[in-house]
Structure formats: C-alpha cells, structure tokens
Design an enzyme around this catalytic site. Structure first.
Site, PDB file in Angstrom:
ATOM      1  CB  SER A 168      -0.838   0.002   1.283  1.00 19.39           C
ATOM      2  OG  SER A 168      -1.421   1.276   1.509  1.00 19.39           O
ATOM      3  CE1 TYR A 181      -4.607  -2.149   4.967  1.00 17.73           C
ATOM      4  CE2 TYR A 181      -3.562  -0.015   4.647  1.00 17.73           C
ATOM      5  CZ  TYR A 181      -4.115  -1.174   4.124  1.00 17.73           C
ATOM      6  OH  TYR A 181      -4.177  -1.344   2.755  1.00 17.73           O
TER       7      TYR A 181
HETATM    8  C1  BGC Z   1      -6.204   1.403   1.961  1.00 20.07           C
HETATM    9  C2  BGC Z   1      -7.370   2.223   1.499  1.00 20.07           C
HETATM   10  C3  BGC Z   1      -6.938   3.663   1.265  1.00 20.07           C
HETATM   11  C4  BGC Z   1      -5.696   3.746   0.405  1.00 20.07           C
HETATM   12  C5  BGC Z   1      -5.156   5.154   0.269  1.00 20.07           C
HETATM   13  C6  BGC Z   1      -5.079   1.556   0.995  1.00 20.07           C
HETATM   14  O1  BGC Z   1      -3.987   0.760   1.355  1.00 20.07           O
HETATM   15  O2  BGC Z   1      -6.601   0.038   2.078  1.00 20.07           O
HETATM   16  O3  BGC Z   1      -8.415   2.183   2.457  1.00 20.07           O
HETATM   17  O4  BGC Z   1      -7.994   4.373   0.621  1.00 20.07           O
HETATM   18  O5  BGC Z   1      -4.687   2.919   0.957  1.00 20.07           O
HETATM   19  O6  BGC Z   1      -5.111   5.838   1.496  1.00 20.07           O
END
Ligand code: BGC
Length: 283
Positions: A168, A181
């Site tokens: 991410s 996360y």
């Molecule tokens: C998340 C999303 C988020 C995106 C940008 C991703 O890794 O799961 O919820 O919108 O990152 O912030």
C-alpha cells in the site's frame, strides 16, 4: 450502492492484455473481491492457470473462477485463511496436487480494522497483523520451498519463482487512525526487501505493489459520495480514483519476464499520492 463517479475504464476500455504468462501457475490470495479479484482475472487473461484463494464468499470466488476459465486456462477456488499455518500448508499441498507447481504468488489478502489508537483492541491489532503480515510470511514460505525444489524451467520463465506482495502507499505514508494497518504495510516493506535480498541468488524475484486509493470494498467510505470523493481527490494529483485493473495489469507485467531484472522494489500505483501533494502549493 451509490457510485457517483464513473469508472473511466467503462468509457475508454484498456486494450487486451498480452499473453505474458502462458504456462505459468499463479496463486492469488484474497482473490474473490477487490484488487485480488482483478489480479486473478488479469493473470488468466495473460495466459496463466490461476488458483483463486478466498476465506469466505464461495459464490464470488466461483464467479472469478468462471471468468478466468473463459480465457481457456485452468482455474480453481481454494478456501484458506492465510493467517492459519495449517490452512496455508493444505492450500499449497492441494495446488501442488492439482496444478503441479507454482510460478507466481500474489500475496494479496489484506484487511483493515480501523480504530483510534487508545480504543484499538488487541484483536484488531492481531487480526490485521495476522492477515496482512503473517499471511505474507506463511504463503511466501510455502511458495519459496516449491520454487527451490523445482528450480528454473526455461520454457516457462527466466526466474525460479516470483512473489508479489500487495502492499500500500501506507508502507511509506503514515496513517493516523489506522496504526495497525500502516504498521503491517511498513513491516511488509522490510519483509519484501529482506526476502528479495536473501533469494535473489536463487533467481527468485520478490517485489511489492503499493496501491493508493483504489475503488474496492475496503475503502467504500472514501469514494461512495461526491463529497468523500472530492476530499479524496485532494490527495491524488492525477485527479481520479484508481480502478482495480490499474493495479492488476501492472501486477501481470511485474510477474512476467519483461520485469526479470526487477527485485526488491515497490511499484506504487497511486496517481501520485506518494508525491506529497500537500506540498504543491505549500511549504
Ligand atoms: C487502503 C485504502 C486507502 C488507500 C489510500 C489503501 O492501502 O486500504 O483504504 O484508501 O490505501 O489511502
């Protein structure tokens, strides 16, 4: 569900994917929805046989399998929780029995359990770490054991195996309210790089994809009203939300021999989210 923002791909469809993965066997975890679903379908389009892993939602997983089969390749849905060692081992055992081997692992399964920090429960922390990080470890370990056992098959790929971790932008962008996360994705960055360093001499490539805001069920609240979408766009210089296919097609390329000299990298697919757009008129 309200969807005020049209998918740009419906008006300007992408050209069909080249058959970059013919003869390869791919496992995509968390492939019954969102980015994983698009990746699994794209791998099939590119000629790979695909195992569609999922943890719940048989119908959705079976629908993905049928779509993949329509490209004339083999596909099957396997249920397994990637954070569970026994279930991961059983999934790989079944894949070896039914598909023969594995050439590409896309360790995609991931989730969010958002909370203000002082309210965050240990269960929320552990669930996110278990799926997003431990799941990477468990699946990659099984895949690498098979890559090493089998070695390179030149008619299939120049590499002995490819692992793509679905990370991410939050492996480098801090994210308050989502500490579990962001920690899992930051950990994934070092997991991927350390593994890539260890395995490069064995001709195993390990890379990550770092999606930004992508239209999937994980972040519906960020795009399903005009107001939310407009706010989101202040973070995306390119001016549109990402579609799962944006991520999927690049994942196919990264897994292919066209990317054979790439290992230990994160490819951000984010419309410029990691360019710190707040600084374009400030600082
Ligand atoms: C998340 C999303 C988020 C995106 C940008 C991703 O890794 O799961 O919820 O919108 O990152 O912030």
């Amino acid at each position: 569900m309200a969807d005020p923002i049209p998918n740009y791909l419906s008006s300007t469809p992408l050209p069909p994917l080249p058959k970059l993965l013919v003869g390869q066997k791919a496992l995509v975890t968390g492939a019954n929805s969102g980015i994983g679903q698009a990746v699994a379908i794209a791998m099939g389009q590119a000629g790979a046989d695909v195992v569609v892993n999922y943890v719940s939602g048989d119908d959705a997983a079976n629908a993905v399998v049928e779509t993949i089969k329509s490209y004339g390749v083999k596909a099957a849905a396997y249920q397994a929780d990637v954070s569970n060692e026994d279930q991961v081992a059983a999934m790989f055992k079944r894949m070896m029995a039914e598909f023969g081997t594995i050439d590409i692992l896309v360790a995609n399964a991931g989730l969010q359990r958002d909370s203000a920090f002082t309210e965050m429960t240990l269960a929320q922390w552990n669930t996110v770490m278990g799926v997003n990080l431990t799941g990477q470890f468990l699946c990659a370990r099984e895949a690498v054991r098979e890559f090493e056992r089998r070695g390179i098959v030149p008619s299939v790929s120049r590499a002995a195996g490819k692992i793509i971790c679905m990370s991410s932008v939050h492996e480098i962008i801090p994210w308050g309210g989502h500490v579990n996360y962001a920690s899992s994705k930051g950990g994934m960055r070092m997991f991927m790089q350390s593994l890539a360093q260890e395995l490069a001499p064995k001709k195993i490539r390990v890379n990550s994809i770092g999606p930004g805001a992508t239209r999937t069920p994980i972040n519906t609240a960020a795009w399903d009203t005009q107001e939310a979408y407009d706010k989101l766009m202040t973070l995306v210089p390119y001016g549109r939300i990402g579609e799962p296919e944006d991520v999927a097609h690049s994942t196919v390329w990264l897994a292919s021999d066209h990317a054979d000299y790439i290992t230990g990298q994160t490819l951000f697919i984010d419309g410029g989210m990691t360019l710190y757009p707040g600084f374009s008129t400030n600082g």
